[in-house]
Design a protein around this motif. Structure first.
Motif, mmCIF file in Angstrom:
data_model
loop_
_atom_site.group_PDB
_atom_site.id
_atom_site.type_symbol
_atom_site.label_atom_id
_atom_site.label_comp_id
_atom_site.label_asym_id
_atom_site.label_seq_id
_atom_site.Cartn_x
_atom_site.Cartn_y
_atom_site.Cartn_z
ATOM 1 N N GLY A 71 0.757 -1.243 0.000
ATOM 2 C CA GLY A 71 0.000 0.000 0.000
ATOM 3 C C GLY A 71 0.786 1.291 0.000
ATOM 4 N N ALA A 72 2.016 1.292 0.462
ATOM 5 C CA ALA A 72 2.759 2.549 0.520
ATOM 6 C C ALA A 72 3.036 3.097 -0.881
ATOM 7 N N ALA A 73 3.295 2.221 -1.848
ATOM 8 C CA ALA A 73 3.545 2.678 -3.219
ATOM 9 C C ALA A 73 2.285 3.309 -3.812
ATOM 10 N N ALA A 74 1.129 2.774 -3.489
ATOM 11 C CA ALA A 74 -0.119 3.361 -3.979
ATOM 12 C C ALA A 74 -0.338 4.744 -3.367
ATOM 13 N N THR A 75 -0.010 4.882 -2.092
ATOM 14 C CA THR A 75 -0.106 6.193 -1.445
ATOM 15 C C THR A 75 0.854 7.178 -2.102
#
Length: 103
Positions: A71-75
């Motif tokens: 999820g951090a890459a999507a954020t």
């Protein structure tokens, strides 16, 4: 060390405007990335016209995969697209290449 290269085209073509926005983007991304396990660094570069490259460095492949899959890459992509909007279709594709490099 693992290097992950994210490339795309943006809607921002003026180099001065791109530099201003890229500086703000790095200010917002660094705190998020620094909380990720194994994060070693980030650089943004502006290519010809509207192309850009984001290079992140990771201690291990597992650290990079954690960033991308959890999820951090999507954020980071959401923040990035807000400050450096993606070029309109059909030029808006994002590509990521990940490779191991010797240190």
């Amino acid at each position: 060390m693992i290097v992950s290269v994210l490339s795309r085209k943006t809607a921002i073509t003026d180099p001065d405007e791109w530099d201003r926005r890229a500086g703000r983007l790095l200010e917002r991304l660094r705190p998020l990335l620094e909380r990720q396990p194994g994060f070693l660094g980030i650089e943004l570069s502006h290519g010809e016209g509207d192309s850009m490259t984001e290079v992140t460095r990771w201690r291990s492949l597992a650290d990079c995969q954690h960033y991308v899959r959890d999820g951090a890459a999507a954020t980071a992509a959401t923040i990035s697209d807000a400050l450096l909007p993606t070029a309109p279709y059909p030029n808006g594709a994002w590509t990521r290449e990940t490779r191991e490099v010797e240190t």
